[in-house]
Design a protein around this motif. Sequence first.
Motif, PDB file in Angstrom:
ATOM      1  N   ALA A  65      -8.673   3.022  -5.086  1.00  0.00           N
ATOM      2  CA  ALA A  65      -8.634   4.156  -6.009  1.00  0.00           C
ATOM      3  C   ALA A  65     -10.044   4.509  -6.501  1.00  0.00           C
ATOM      4  CB  ALA A  65      -7.725   3.835  -7.190  1.00  0.00           C
ATOM      5  N   ARG A  66     -10.848   3.482  -6.778  1.00  0.00           N
ATOM      6  CA  ARG A  66     -12.197   3.722  -7.312  1.00  0.00           C
ATOM      7  C   ARG A  66     -13.145   4.264  -6.255  1.00  0.00           C
ATOM      8  NH1 ARG A  66     -11.861  -1.475  -9.932  1.00  0.00           N
ATOM      9  NH2 ARG A  66     -13.533  -2.228  -8.607  1.00  0.00           N
ATOM     10  N   THR A  67     -12.972   3.811  -5.009  1.00  0.00           N
ATOM     11  CA  THR A  67     -13.905   4.210  -3.946  1.00  0.00           C
ATOM     12  C   THR A  67     -13.382   5.375  -3.114  1.00  0.00           C
ATOM     13  OG1 THR A  67     -12.940   2.577  -2.423  1.00  0.00           O
ATOM     14  CG2 THR A  67     -14.828   1.867  -3.768  1.00  0.00           C
ATOM     15  N   GLY A  68     -12.151   5.811  -3.366  1.00  0.00           N
ATOM     16  CA  GLY A  68     -11.585   6.912  -2.589  1.00  0.00           C
ATOM     17  C   GLY A  68     -11.194   6.530  -1.180  1.00  0.00           C
ATOM     18  N   THR A  69     -10.894   5.247  -0.952  1.00  0.00           N
ATOM     19  CA  THR A  69     -10.509   4.772   0.371  1.00  0.00           C
ATOM     20  C   THR A  69      -9.029   5.035   0.607  1.00  0.00           C
ATOM     21  OG1 THR A  69     -12.168   3.004   0.218  1.00  0.00           O
ATOM     22  CG2 THR A  69     -10.479   2.775   1.920  1.00  0.00           C
ATOM     23  N   ASP A  70      -8.711   5.629   1.726  1.00  0.00           N
ATOM     24  CA  ASP A  70      -7.313   5.932   2.063  1.00  0.00           C
ATOM     25  C   ASP A  70      -6.549   4.625   2.280  1.00  0.00           C
ATOM     26  OD1 ASP A  70      -4.891   6.694   3.414  1.00  0.00           O
ATOM     27  OD2 ASP A  70      -5.838   8.604   3.876  1.00  0.00           O
ATOM     28  N   LEU A  71      -5.362   4.516   1.679  1.00  0.00           N
ATOM     29  CA  LEU A  71      -4.571   3.294   1.808  1.00  0.00           C
ATOM     30  C   LEU A  71      -4.064   3.090   3.234  1.00  0.00           C
ATOM     31  CD1 LEU A  71      -2.556   3.355  -1.532  1.00  0.00           C
ATOM     32  CD2 LEU A  71      -4.479   1.891  -0.927  1.00  0.00           C
TER      33      LEU A  71
ATOM     34  N   ALA B 185     -16.890   6.345   7.940  1.00  0.00           N
ATOM     35  CA  ALA B 185     -17.621   7.607   8.137  1.00  0.00           C
ATOM     36  C   ALA B 185     -16.723   8.831   8.048  1.00  0.00           C
ATOM     37  CB  ALA B 185     -18.320   7.577   9.493  1.00  0.00           C
ATOM     38  N   LEU B 186     -15.504   8.721   8.592  1.00  0.00           N
ATOM     39  CA  LEU B 186     -14.655   9.911   8.733  1.00  0.00           C
ATOM     40  C   LEU B 186     -13.374   9.846   7.912  1.00  0.00           C
ATOM     41  CD1 LEU B 186     -14.885  10.258  12.620  1.00  0.00           C
ATOM     42  CD2 LEU B 186     -16.307  11.401  10.914  1.00  0.00           C
ATOM     43  N   GLY B 187     -13.085   8.682   7.340  1.00  0.00           N
ATOM     44  CA  GLY B 187     -11.822   8.534   6.622  1.00  0.00           C
ATOM     45  C   GLY B 187     -10.688   8.195   7.583  1.00  0.00           C
ATOM     46  N   SER B 188      -9.479   8.190   7.078  1.00  0.00           N
ATOM     47  CA  SER B 188      -8.317   7.857   7.892  1.00  0.00           C
ATOM     48  C   SER B 188      -7.856   9.085   8.677  1.00  0.00           C
ATOM     49  CB  SER B 188      -7.180   7.353   6.993  1.00  0.00           C
ATOM     50  OG  SER B 188      -6.037   7.069   7.759  1.00  0.00           O
ATOM     51  N   PHE B 189      -7.462   8.844   9.939  1.00  0.00           N
ATOM     52  CA  PHE B 189      -6.894   9.928  10.754  1.00  0.00           C
ATOM     53  C   PHE B 189      -5.986   9.325  11.812  1.00  0.00           C
ATOM     54  CE2 PHE B 189     -10.958   8.800  12.683  1.00  0.00           C
ATOM     55  CZ  PHE B 189     -10.657   8.689  14.015  1.00  0.00           C
TER      56      PHE B 189
ATOM     57  N   PHE C 134       0.799  -1.224   0.000  1.00  0.00           N
ATOM     58  CA  PHE C 134       0.000   0.000   0.000  1.00  0.00           C
ATOM     59  C   PHE C 134       0.834   1.279   0.000  1.00  0.00           C
ATOM     60  CE2 PHE C 134      -3.286  -2.708   2.425  1.00  0.00           C
ATOM     61  CZ  PHE C 134      -3.873  -3.117   1.235  1.00  0.00           C
ATOM     62  N   GLY C 135       2.166   1.151   0.096  1.00  0.00           N
ATOM     63  CA  GLY C 135       3.010   2.340   0.130  1.00  0.00           C
ATOM     64  C   GLY C 135       2.815   3.160   1.388  1.00  0.00           C
ATOM     65  N   THR C 136       2.561   2.488   2.513  1.00  0.00           N
ATOM     66  CA  THR C 136       2.271   3.160   3.774  1.00  0.00           C
ATOM     67  C   THR C 136       3.477   3.082   4.704  1.00  0.00           C
ATOM     68  OG1 THR C 136       1.191   1.081   4.421  1.00  0.00           O
ATOM     69  CG2 THR C 136      -0.232   2.875   3.712  1.00  0.00           C
ATOM     70  N   THR C 137       3.339   3.667   5.889  1.00  0.00           N
ATOM     71  CA  THR C 137       4.398   3.650   6.897  1.00  0.00           C
ATOM     72  C   THR C 137       3.910   2.877   8.129  1.00  0.00           C
ATOM     73  OG1 THR C 137       3.734   5.592   8.190  1.00  0.00           O
ATOM     74  CG2 THR C 137       4.942   5.993   6.127  1.00  0.00           C
ATOM     75  N   PRO C 138       4.814   2.608   9.092  1.00  0.00           N
ATOM     76  CA  PRO C 138       4.362   1.930  10.320  1.00  0.00           C
ATOM     77  C   PRO C 138       3.347   2.740  11.121  1.00  0.00           C
ATOM     78  CG  PRO C 138       6.756   1.836  10.117  1.00  0.00           C
ATOM     79  CD  PRO C 138       6.269   2.790   9.070  1.00  0.00           C
ATOM     80  N   PHE C 139       3.228   4.037  10.805  1.00  0.00           N
ATOM     81  CA  PHE C 139       2.316   4.904  11.554  1.00  0.00           C
ATOM     82  C   PHE C 139       1.007   5.150  10.790  1.00  0.00           C
ATOM     83  CE2 PHE C 139       6.523   5.625  13.161  1.00  0.00           C
ATOM     84  CZ  PHE C 139       6.333   5.760  14.527  1.00  0.00           C
ATOM     85  N   ALA C 140       0.622   4.227   9.941  1.00  0.00           N
ATOM     86  CA  ALA C 140      -0.604   4.371   9.150  1.00  0.00           C
ATOM     87  C   ALA C 140      -1.821   4.525  10.060  1.00  0.00           C
ATOM     88  CB  ALA C 140      -0.781   3.155   8.239  1.00  0.00           C
ATOM     89  N   ALA C 141      -2.682   5.482   9.726  1.00  0.00           N
ATOM     90  CA  ALA C 141      -3.921   5.745  10.472  1.00  0.00           C
ATOM     91  C   ALA C 141      -3.673   5.780  11.979  1.00  0.00           C
ATOM     92  CB  ALA C 141      -4.982   4.694  10.128  1.00  0.00           C
ATOM     93  N   PRO C 142      -2.837   6.697  12.466  1.00  0.00           N
ATOM     94  CA  PRO C 142      -2.460   6.680  13.889  1.00  0.00           C
ATOM     95  C   PRO C 142      -3.625   6.908  14.845  1.00  0.00           C
ATOM     96  CG  PRO C 142      -1.722   8.715  12.830  1.00  0.00           C
ATOM     97  CD  PRO C 142      -2.192   7.807  11.733  1.00  0.00           C
ATOM     98  N   GLY C 143      -4.533   7.817  14.499  1.00  0.00           N
ATOM     99  CA  GLY C 143      -5.670   8.071  15.379  1.00  0.00           C
ATOM    100  C   GLY C 143      -6.549   6.848  15.543  1.00  0.00           C
TER     101      GLY C 143
END
Length: 484
Positions: A412-418, A480-484, A171-180
């Motif tokens: 990509a199609r649904t706009g979901t944060d990786l 509901a709120l996306g990634s944070f 996914f090209g992410t980091t160990p701190f993905a979606a920290p909240g």
Amino acid sequence: MGLLGLLTGLGLLVLFAFRGWSVLLLAPFAALVAALFGGEPLLANLTQVFMVNAAGFLAQFFPIFLLGAVFGKLMDDSGAVTSVAAFMAKNLGERRVILAVVLAGALVTYGGVSLFVAFFVIVPMARSLFRAAGIPRRLIPATIVLGTSTFTMSALPGTPSIQNAIPMPFFGTTPFAAPGLGIIASLIMLGTGLWWLHRAEARARRTGEGYGDEGEDPTERAASDEFVRERATTAREFDPAELKHGRRSSEPAPVVSAVLPLVVVVAVNLVMSLGVLPRLDVSYLAEQRFGGTSLAAVAGVWSVVVALTAAIVATIVLNRARLPALRQTMDAGANASVLPAFSVASLVGFGAVVAALPAFTTVRDWVLAIEGGPLVSLAVATNVLAALTGSASGGLTIALDALGETYLDLAARTGTDLALMHRVAVIGSGTLDILPHNGAVVSLLAICGLTHRDSYVDIVMVGIVTSLVALVTVIALGSALGSF
């Protein structure tokens, strides 16, 4: 026939792994059975699919296995893990025994110490504390599972666990993905798990159950048990047989020297992930000699590798006087990484063969058709595969190897944060993996001298139920709120 072969191969893998057979033998055999039923060429599947994908997993993740095991062994032999456990016992043990054991396990595993190193140090401490407090010893495994195998493995942002590293190249992410979301999930796991354990303690006190009868210390016997070893090395990144090699310090490390390397892991990981690597010019990665890759594909692994290396150096510098056989300790740590890495790689090779079968399209279509969108189907896929293999890392890698590209397209199609996909995948892999055949469960019960009948219900409540509640919450909030 292809679908029957897929199910037969998977069934053989689960059945014989549960009986203690080595995954190094089972995985290629089960893969070839699946290919045979599907009418696929056997040798081509063995050398061009199984081996290539197993080698690819090792090429990506073996440095994390290696450095994590060396770091864990250094922390063990220097007396640092013992010092952390003793500090928690001294400051919390008399009043809050369960919390002391949970936090001791959480601190060392979030700081990068291998799970089985933590088991062999924390179990004796827990046994002593529980006996003094009159808490039933059957609750010890669940207490340790909560601290070592739930939120610090899958939810806390920045955790250096192999499970948290696996989605990063996909996914090209980091160990701190979606920290909240990771912090919220961690609080849910910790809070509900402690609620259950304190409830069980109160019930036991009302009935006058007490600590219970205890025979001889099973710890040393478990460390040399070959069945435990085979189950353990499939589940996590340290071979318990290497614990007896090297030489332990006769004195525990000062608490500052013990805790500082754990802090270094988290701090360096954070700085590398969010500060250093994004500012580097790494255009050379596009060259073929470096695999024609990108920073997004390697940054997460690089961050963990640098963090663990820095922690190893810090441990040696701070505790050199308490490492009487440094070379032997480091050799033992390195050796401890090999069997777990190859065991998980074999599971990955099996998954690659299965995913290449024409019949797998039926399974893929079923997974993607699950109601609730890509987050729900991803959670189901990782849960099911982790449950079947008894390995969070194995199940997660198989799921992403087979469906990673598909989920990238869906995101990509649904706009979901990786980053959200990353966190859901990791938490999903750490739920149903804790079934009775899970290597960590089998090993922990053996170390504690208990059986599934004694302790498994409480393990389910703190290891599976709390993680499922956290997973559902993360999916709901993320949707509901996306990634944070």
